[in-house]
Every structure is written in structure tokens, then in C-alpha cells.
Design an enzyme around this catalytic site. Structure first.
Site, mmCIF file in Angstrom:
data_model
loop_
_atom_site.group_PDB
_atom_site.id
_atom_site.type_symbol
_atom_site.label_atom_id
_atom_site.label_comp_id
_atom_site.label_asym_id
_atom_site.label_seq_id
_atom_site.Cartn_x
_atom_site.Cartn_y
_atom_site.Cartn_z
ATOM 1 N N ASN A 193 2.206 -3.676 7.606
ATOM 2 C CA ASN A 193 2.845 -4.458 6.458
ATOM 3 C C ASN A 193 3.546 -3.637 5.869
ATOM 4 O OD1 ASN A 193 1.849 -7.460 6.450
ATOM 5 N ND2 ASN A 193 0.253 -6.303 6.419
ATOM 6 N N HIS A 249 -0.068 6.939 4.092
ATOM 7 C CA HIS A 249 1.281 6.675 4.556
ATOM 8 C C HIS A 249 2.056 7.911 4.025
ATOM 9 C CE1 HIS A 249 -0.142 2.875 5.716
ATOM 10 N NE2 HIS A 249 -0.515 2.288 4.595
ATOM 11 N N ALA A 295 1.007 -1.063 0.057
ATOM 12 C CA ALA A 295 -0.069 0.186 -0.072
ATOM 13 C C ALA A 295 0.989 1.393 0.002
ATOM 14 C CB ALA A 295 -0.912 -0.008 1.231
HETATM 15 N N1 LIG Z 1 1.734 -5.926 2.066
HETATM 16 C C1 LIG Z 1 0.412 -5.188 2.378
HETATM 17 O O1 LIG Z 1 0.578 -3.837 1.868
HETATM 18 C C2 LIG Z 1 -0.780 -5.543 2.838
HETATM 19 C C3 LIG Z 1 -1.736 -4.741 2.992
HETATM 20 C C4 LIG Z 1 -3.038 -5.143 3.247
HETATM 21 C C5 LIG Z 1 -2.982 -6.495 3.908
HETATM 22 N N2 LIG Z 1 -2.057 -7.289 4.092
HETATM 23 C C6 LIG Z 1 -2.091 -8.363 4.489
HETATM 24 O O2 LIG Z 1 -2.476 -9.474 3.754
HETATM 25 C C7 LIG Z 1 -3.222 -10.512 4.644
HETATM 26 C C8 LIG Z 1 -4.466 -10.757 3.850
HETATM 27 O O3 LIG Z 1 -5.331 -9.537 3.946
HETATM 28 P P1 LIG Z 1 -6.953 -9.463 3.740
HETATM 29 O O4 LIG Z 1 -7.326 -8.099 3.693
HETATM 30 O O5 LIG Z 1 -7.367 -10.444 2.516
HETATM 31 O O6 LIG Z 1 -7.432 -10.136 5.058
HETATM 32 P P2 LIG Z 1 -8.885 -10.975 5.088
HETATM 33 O O7 LIG Z 1 -9.024 -10.851 6.970
HETATM 34 O O8 LIG Z 1 -9.671 -10.367 4.431
HETATM 35 O O9 LIG Z 1 -8.742 -12.369 4.874
HETATM 36 C C9 LIG Z 1 -7.754 -13.310 5.296
HETATM 37 C C10 LIG Z 1 -8.036 -14.805 5.062
HETATM 38 O O10 LIG Z 1 -6.939 -15.711 5.543
HETATM 39 C C11 LIG Z 1 -7.593 -16.626 6.257
HETATM 40 N N3 LIG Z 1 -6.677 -17.215 7.118
HETATM 41 C C12 LIG Z 1 -6.170 -16.726 8.266
HETATM 42 N N4 LIG Z 1 -5.009 -17.552 8.669
HETATM 43 C C13 LIG Z 1 -4.724 -18.806 7.810
HETATM 44 C C14 LIG Z 1 -3.944 -19.571 7.597
HETATM 45 N N5 LIG Z 1 -3.366 -20.009 8.468
HETATM 46 N N6 LIG Z 1 -4.252 -20.437 6.496
HETATM 47 C C15 LIG Z 1 -5.121 -20.365 5.609
HETATM 48 N N7 LIG Z 1 -6.036 -19.151 5.755
HETATM 49 C C16 LIG Z 1 -5.974 -18.516 6.720
HETATM 50 C C17 LIG Z 1 -8.946 -16.226 7.061
HETATM 51 O O11 LIG Z 1 -9.696 -16.905 7.328
HETATM 52 C C18 LIG Z 1 -9.478 -14.937 5.863
HETATM 53 O O12 LIG Z 1 -10.526 -15.618 5.055
HETATM 54 C C19 LIG Z 1 -3.190 -10.032 5.989
HETATM 55 O O13 LIG Z 1 -2.253 -10.734 6.758
HETATM 56 C C20 LIG Z 1 -3.022 -8.539 5.928
HETATM 57 O O14 LIG Z 1 -2.379 -8.137 7.019
HETATM 58 C C21 LIG Z 1 -0.890 -6.867 3.492
#
Ligand SMILES: NC(=O)c1ccc[n+]([C@@H]2O[C@H](COP(=O)([O-])OP(=O)(O)OC[C@H]3O[C@@H](n4cnc5c(N)ncnc54)[C@H](O)[C@@H]3O)[C@@H](O)[C@H]2O)c1
Length: 273
Positions: free
Chosen positions: A194, A224, A126
Site C-alpha cells: 500500500n 521501509h 506506514a
Molecule cells: N495504507 C496503508 O499504509 C496500509 C497499511 C496496512 C494495511 N492497509 C490495508 O488496509 C486494509 C485493512 O487492513 P487490516 O489490517 O485491518 O486487515 P484485516 O484483514 O485485519 O481486516 C480486514 C477486514 O475487512 C473485511 N473485508 C474484506 N473485504 C471486504 C469487503 N468487500 N467489504 C467489507 N468488509 C470486507 C474482512 O472480513 C476483515 O474483517 C487492507 O486492505 C490492508 O492491505 C493499508
């Protein structure tokens, strides 16, 4: 004819769903969504139903890895390291979204990827500025500061906020929730920073990257700001992120950044540092 890249998505939430749709819509010619896995089976079922393809649900992470050439981790910071290691050990490539979970283990992942001839991709997420940070880090970098502003609601599930007894609903003016190094910020706000993890990896590490987190009830977007001082350049960048429709904690740009990374993997010409 070259075989299509088989992609497996771990985590069928906001990011996983958007990427799955993009694979079917934009990358059909070169790639194929081969498998989905979520610890919450209902989430996997829901996404498979949206895609009209129930057959792609994997019953375990190992089964997903077996069916995929490239694994996209879009699950959780508590699981991203284990998922990545399992995939690398099987010689698969991995795109990691939950960067907070792997930032302290980069040496280990580097060694593992090298040994298994696999690759790890970390999208910019992001924020902007990762390209120039990568380049200027080849010389002296004095300072990297990330200031993140989010609506107080974004911190609702934070253990740190609960422990500190901070009443998010009472925040009426901009309030600094945290100022310190990226290592602490990532530990205390694993779901919110992140971008701090990605900045640390691309630049000068967690100990020297500074992070300020501000709760502001005047804003609806995640903002940010990045300030970098280095031998090569001074850089100031600001991103006002629209929020993802399905998960207001996630910025829409983070999703697009993952899709752009995938496009980069599939295309012969790579743009940007
Ligand atoms: N890199 C970045 O800039 C950035 C930005 C936003 C989010 N993220 C990260 O990406 C990830 C996903 O974000 P999102 O918005 O899709 O979240 P979300 O909560 O909408 O979806 C996450 C999904 O992963 C599943 N899950 C959790 N632990 C699991 C495991 N051990 N094995 C399999 N499935 C599992 C959950 O049940 C859920 O369906 C999060 O960790 C979030 O912090 C990263």
C-alpha cells in the site's frame, strides 16, 4: 451547535477496530461512530460487542453509506475502488486504506469526487516522507525508490510467491523477492505494498516509482526505506514499523496515520503539507 460527523467503517479487522476505538475515545466531541460493515458478519458482530453497541451494524454497504457522512475503507484492495465509488456517488467523503486498489483509478475518483462535491483522503500509512514528496513533485523529480523489508511470514498469502515456488520457510538470508516498478509491485503484492501505491500517487506515478521487496528472517518489523532525488532536495528516510497486535501484516503506524487523518479532518488547523 454543529452536528457531529457521522463515521461509517467498512472492514472490522485490525485497522477498523483500532479506528472505531479511537473515534469513541478521542473524537467524541466532534464525531460519532454511526455504522459498521464487514462482509464477514462475525467480524462486525465482534467489534460491535467490544464497543457495546450492537445497533451500529449495517446489513449492507449501501445502508452504511446512508447513515454516514464519512466512510473509512479498511477492507481489501479488491473492494476499495467499488466502495469508494459507491460512497462518492452518494456525496460522501472517504478515507481509503487499501490504496493498492485505487491507485490506477485516481482520475476517475477525482472526477467523481468533484462532481459530487466529496473528498477522498489517503493517509500516509506506514511511511514517512509523503509531505515532502508532495511538495518536491511540484518541480522536477528524478527518482523515487522504495525498499521494503519484511519477515518472510508477511508474504505467506502471496499468489506470486506460490506461483514462483518460493519456500518462505527456507529463507535464511535477505532475499530480493521483487525489483521493478510500483505498478507491477502493487499487482503482485496487493496486501504488502500500500505504501508503494501512496508514494506513486503523491509523487511521480506507478511507472516511474521503483520498488524493491526483500524478505528477511532477521527482522520482526516492517522496514521501509525511501530514497528521492529531485531538483529541490535529496531525501532518504527509513521507518522501522512495530506491527499491529491483531494483524502482523499491518503496521501500527498505518493505523495511527488514519487516526491522524481523521483528526486533521476534524480540526480547524492543519499541520503539514
Ligand atoms: N495504507 C496503508 O499504509 C496500509 C497499511 C496496512 C494495511 N492497509 C490495508 O488496509 C486494509 C485493512 O487492513 P487490516 O489490517 O485491518 O486487515 P484485516 O484483514 O485485519 O481486516 C480486514 C477486514 O475487512 C473485511 N473485508 C474484506 N473485504 C471486504 C469487503 N468487500 N467489504 C467489507 N468488509 C470486507 C474482512 O472480513 C476483515 O474483517 C487492507 O486492505 C490492508 O492491505 C493499508
Amino acid at each position: 451547535m454543529k452536528r457531529k460527523l457521522r463515521i461509517g467503517i467498512v472492514g472490522c479487522g485490525a485497522i477498523g477496530t483500532s479506528i472505531a476505538r479511537a473515534i469513541n475515545r478521542e473524537f467524541r466531541a466532534q464525531a460519532k461512530l454511526a455504522s459498521l460493515f464487514d462482509i464477514d458478519r462475525k467480524k462486525a458482530l465482534l467489534l460491535a460487542a467490544k464497543l457495546k453497541n450492537k445497533g451500529i451494524i449495517a446489513l449492507s454497504l449501501d445502508s452504511l453509506i446512508k447513515k454516514s457522512d464519512l466512510i473509512i475503507e479498511a477492507a481489501d484492495a479488491n473492494a476499495s475502488l467499488a466502495i469508494t465509488k459507491r460512497a462518492l456517488n452518494k456525496g460522501r467523503d472517504v478515507i481509503i486504506m487499501s490504496v493498492g486498489g485505487i491507485v490506477s483509478h485516481m482520475d476517475q475518483l477525482n472526477t467523481l469526487a468533484k462532481k459530487n462535491r466529496s473528498r477522498v483522503y489517503i493517509p500516509s500509512g506506514a511511511i514517512c516522507g509523503i509531505d515532502s514528496l508532495k511538495a518536491i513533485s511540484l518541480r522536477k523529480v528524478k527518482k523515487v525508490v522504495l525498499t521494503t523489508r519484511k519477515n518472510p511470514r508477511s508474504f505467506e498469502d502471496s499468489e506470486y510467491i506460490r506461483r514462483k515456488g518460493i519456500r518462505l520457510d527456507k529463507i535464511k538470508k535477505d532475499t530480493v523477492l521483487f525489483y521493478g516498478d510500483a505498478r507491477q509491485a502493487i499487482k503482485l503484492f496487493p496486501r504488502n505494498v500500500n505504501v508503494a501505491a501512496t508514494l506513486s500517487i503523491a509523487g511521480i506515478g506507478q511507472a516511474r516509482t521503483k520498488v524493491k521487496i526483500i524478505a528477511s528472517n532477521r527482522i520482526k518489523r516492517n522496514i521501509h526505506e525511501i530514497y528521492i532525488e529531485s531538483e529541490a532536495a535529496k531525501i532518504s528516510a527509513r521507518v522501522e514499523n512495530s506491527l499491529h497486535r491483531d494483524n502482523p501484516k499491518t503496521s501500527f503506524l498505518a493505523v495511527l496515520s488514519a487516526i491522524a487523518t481523521l483528526r486533521q479532518i476534524l480540526q480547524p488547523v492543519r499541520i503539514g503539507t
